[in-house]
Design a protein around this motif. Structure first.
Motif, mmCIF file in Angstrom:
data_model
loop_
_atom_site.group_PDB
_atom_site.id
_atom_site.type_symbol
_atom_site.label_atom_id
_atom_site.label_comp_id
_atom_site.label_asym_id
_atom_site.label_seq_id
_atom_site.Cartn_x
_atom_site.Cartn_y
_atom_site.Cartn_z
ATOM 1 N N LEU A 1 0.816 -1.207 0.000
ATOM 2 C CA LEU A 1 0.000 0.000 0.000
ATOM 3 C C LEU A 1 0.854 1.263 0.000
ATOM 4 C CD1 LEU A 1 -2.953 1.098 0.315
ATOM 5 C CD2 LEU A 1 -2.538 1.094 2.787
ATOM 6 N N VAL A 2 0.524 2.171 -0.912
ATOM 7 C CA VAL A 2 1.104 3.511 -0.864
ATOM 8 C C VAL A 2 0.302 4.311 0.160
ATOM 9 C CG1 VAL A 2 1.539 5.629 -2.147
ATOM 10 C CG2 VAL A 2 1.847 3.399 -3.257
ATOM 11 N N TRP A 3 0.990 4.817 1.155
ATOM 12 C CA TRP A 3 0.318 5.459 2.281
ATOM 13 C C TRP A 3 -0.473 6.672 1.812
ATOM 14 C CZ3 TRP A 3 -1.730 3.910 6.230
ATOM 15 C CH2 TRP A 3 -1.923 4.677 7.381
ATOM 16 N N PRO A 4 -1.805 6.682 2.011
ATOM 17 C CA PRO A 4 -2.629 7.784 1.515
ATOM 18 C C PRO A 4 -2.410 9.081 2.287
ATOM 19 C CG PRO A 4 -3.961 6.250 2.800
ATOM 20 C CD PRO A 4 -2.614 5.622 2.656
ATOM 21 N N ALA A 5 -2.603 10.198 1.599
ATOM 22 C CA ALA A 5 -2.355 11.505 2.205
ATOM 23 C C ALA A 5 -3.280 11.778 3.383
ATOM 24 C CB ALA A 5 -2.509 12.596 1.149
ATOM 25 N N TRP A 6 -4.495 11.210 3.324
ATOM 26 C CA TRP A 6 -5.464 11.505 4.373
ATOM 27 C C TRP A 6 -5.150 10.797 5.697
ATOM 28 C CZ3 TRP A 6 -7.191 6.764 5.628
ATOM 29 C CH2 TRP A 6 -7.363 5.812 4.619
ATOM 30 N N ALA A 7 -4.200 9.890 5.705
ATOM 31 C CA ALA A 7 -3.877 9.149 6.923
ATOM 32 C C ALA A 7 -3.414 10.074 8.045
ATOM 33 C CB ALA A 7 -2.805 8.113 6.627
ATOM 34 N N ALA A 8 -2.718 11.139 7.673
ATOM 35 C CA ALA A 8 -2.236 12.082 8.680
ATOM 36 C C ALA A 8 -3.403 12.745 9.411
ATOM 37 C CB ALA A 8 -1.357 13.133 8.023
ATOM 38 N N ASP A 9 -4.501 12.959 8.694
ATOM 39 C CA ASP A 9 -5.687 13.559 9.315
ATOM 40 C C ASP A 9 -6.266 12.626 10.377
ATOM 41 O OD1 ASP A 9 -5.403 15.705 7.600
ATOM 42 O OD2 ASP A 9 -6.788 14.881 6.105
ATOM 43 N N LEU A 10 -6.262 11.330 10.077
ATOM 44 C CA LEU A 10 -6.752 10.346 11.050
ATOM 45 C C LEU A 10 -5.935 10.412 12.332
ATOM 46 C CD1 LEU A 10 -7.514 6.931 9.245
ATOM 47 C CD2 LEU A 10 -9.099 8.359 10.558
ATOM 48 N N GLU A 11 -4.639 10.384 12.162
ATOM 49 C CA GLU A 11 -3.762 10.389 13.333
ATOM 50 C C GLU A 11 -3.881 11.691 14.118
ATOM 51 O OE1 GLU A 11 -0.081 7.513 12.460
ATOM 52 O OE2 GLU A 11 -0.144 9.238 11.115
ATOM 53 N N ALA A 12 -4.069 12.783 13.401
ATOM 54 C CA ALA A 12 -4.162 14.079 14.047
ATOM 55 C C ALA A 12 -5.369 14.194 14.967
ATOM 56 C CB ALA A 12 -4.218 15.183 12.983
ATOM 57 N N ARG A 13 -6.405 13.431 14.649
ATOM 58 C CA ARG A 13 -7.597 13.510 15.503
ATOM 59 C C ARG A 13 -7.661 12.348 16.503
ATOM 60 N NH1 ARG A 13 -11.665 10.085 13.773
ATOM 61 N NH2 ARG A 13 -11.758 9.516 11.577
ATOM 62 N N GLY A 14 -6.547 11.613 16.638
ATOM 63 C CA GLY A 14 -6.439 10.650 17.714
ATOM 64 C C GLY A 14 -6.631 9.190 17.346
ATOM 65 N N CYS A 15 -6.884 8.899 16.084
ATOM 66 C CA CYS A 15 -7.000 7.507 15.646
ATOM 67 C C CYS A 15 -5.598 6.892 15.597
ATOM 68 C CB CYS A 15 -7.647 7.437 14.263
ATOM 69 S SG CYS A 15 -7.791 5.740 13.618
ATOM 70 N N VAL A 16 -5.449 5.727 16.205
ATOM 71 C CA VAL A 16 -4.160 5.037 16.206
ATOM 72 C C VAL A 16 -4.052 4.213 14.920
ATOM 73 C CG1 VAL A 16 -2.719 3.352 17.382
ATOM 74 C CG2 VAL A 16 -4.131 4.926 18.711
ATOM 75 N N VAL A 17 -2.992 4.480 14.155
ATOM 76 C CA VAL A 17 -2.762 3.763 12.903
ATOM 77 C C VAL A 17 -1.507 2.905 13.076
ATOM 78 C CG1 VAL A 17 -2.379 3.935 10.434
ATOM 79 C CG2 VAL A 17 -3.833 5.622 11.584
ATOM 80 N N TYR A 18 -1.682 1.596 12.938
ATOM 81 C CA TYR A 18 -0.554 0.660 13.048
ATOM 82 C C TYR A 18 -0.073 0.294 11.647
ATOM 83 C CZ TYR A 18 -1.869 -0.054 17.941
ATOM 84 O OH TYR A 18 -2.164 0.124 19.264
#
Length: 220
Positions: free
Chosen positions: A202-219
Motif C-alpha cells: 500500500l502507498v500510504w494515503p495523504a489523508w492518513a495524517a488527518d486520522l492520526e491528528a484527531r487521535g485515531c491510532v494507525v498501526y
C-alpha cells in the motif's frame, strides 16, 4: 451431560462426530456450545431451538450450515462459525437482524456472504483468515458495526460504502495485499484504530495524517 432442563448446554470438545438427537428436544435452551466435536454437519432440527441467544459451532468440519438457523430470531448475542470449511452461507441468514456478534473466521470464504450484510444489528464482525478478495458494497448497511476484523485475507481495496459505517471504531486489515484504501475511511467519525501491519503493497494515503491528528491510532 448437563441438566437438560436448564437454559445452557455445553458439549465442548466431546468428540461427538454427531449431535445427539436429544439436544434438539431441549427447546428451552438459550446457549448451546458444540465447538470442537468433529461435526461434518448439523441437523436442520436446530431450528427448533427458538430461544437460543448464543450458538457456538466453531472448530468443527462444517461445509455448510442449515438454512433453519434463519428461524432463530432470538439469536442476539453470539454466533460462532469459525474454524470450519465453509465457503458460503444461506441467503436466509439475513433474517438474523438482531445478532450482535458474528465470527466466520478461519474458513474458505472467497467473498463475504451477502446474508451477513443483512444482519443489521451486528456490532462486531470477524472474518479473518479466509480468502476474501473484496467486500460487497452492501457492507455499508451494517450501520451499527463497531469492529471489523479482516486479517489475513486477499483484499486489495475496500468499497467506498465503508464510509457509511458511522459507528466503526476498529478496522483490522493486517496481512492483506492492499493497494488502495478509500478516503471515506478518514471521514469515519468514531474510528479509533486502523491496523495495517504486514501490509507491504500500500502507498500510504495523504489523508492518513488527518486520522492520526484527531487521535485515531494507525498501526503500520
Amino acid at each position: 451431560m448437563p441438566d437438560p432442563s436448564g437454559p445452557h448446554l455445553s458439549l465442548w470438545k466431546q468428540r461427538l462426530g454427531r449431535v445427539p438427537e436429544s439436544v434438539w428436544e431441549q427447546t428451552g435452551l438459550e446457549t448451546l456450545v458444540l465447538a470442537e466435536n468433529d461435526l461434518p454437519e448439523v441437523s436442520e432440527r436446530i431450528g427448533l431451538l427458538k430461544k437460543l441467544r448464543m450458538l457456538d459451532l466453531g472448530h468443527n468440519q462444517l461445509t455448510s450450515v442449515p438454512h433453519t438457523l434463519a428461524g432463530l430470531d432470538g439469536l442476539t448475542d453470539f454466533l460462532y462459525l469459525h474454524d470450519n470449511r465453509l465457503t458460503s452461507l444461506p441467503a436466509s441468514l439475513a433474517r438474523l437482524t438482531r445478532l450482535r456478534y458474528l465470527n466466520i473466521g478461519q474458513n474458505a470464504f472467497e467473498e463475504l456472504p451477502e446474508s451477513v450484510c443483512g444482519m443489521a444489528s451486528l456490532i462486531e464482525l470477524r472474518a479473518e483468515d479466509n480468502r476474501l478478495t473484496s467486500l460487497p458494497d452492501s457492507i455499508g448497511r451494517l450501520s451499527r458495526l463497531r469492529e471489523m476484523h479482516l486479517r489475513n485475507n486477499q483484499l486489495t481495496s475496500l468499497p467506498e460504502s465503508i464510509g457509511q459505517l458511522q459507528e466503526l471504531r476498529q478496522i483490522d486489515l493486517r496481512g492483506n495485499p492492499l493497494t488502495h484504501l478509500p478516503a471515506a475511511i478518514a471521514a469515519l467519525p468514531r474510528l479509533e484504530k486502523l491496523d495495517l501491519r504486514w501490509v507491504t503493497t500500500l502507498v500510504w494515503p495523504a489523508w492518513a495524517a488527518d486520522l492520526e491528528a484527531r487521535g485515531c491510532v494507525v498501526y503500520l
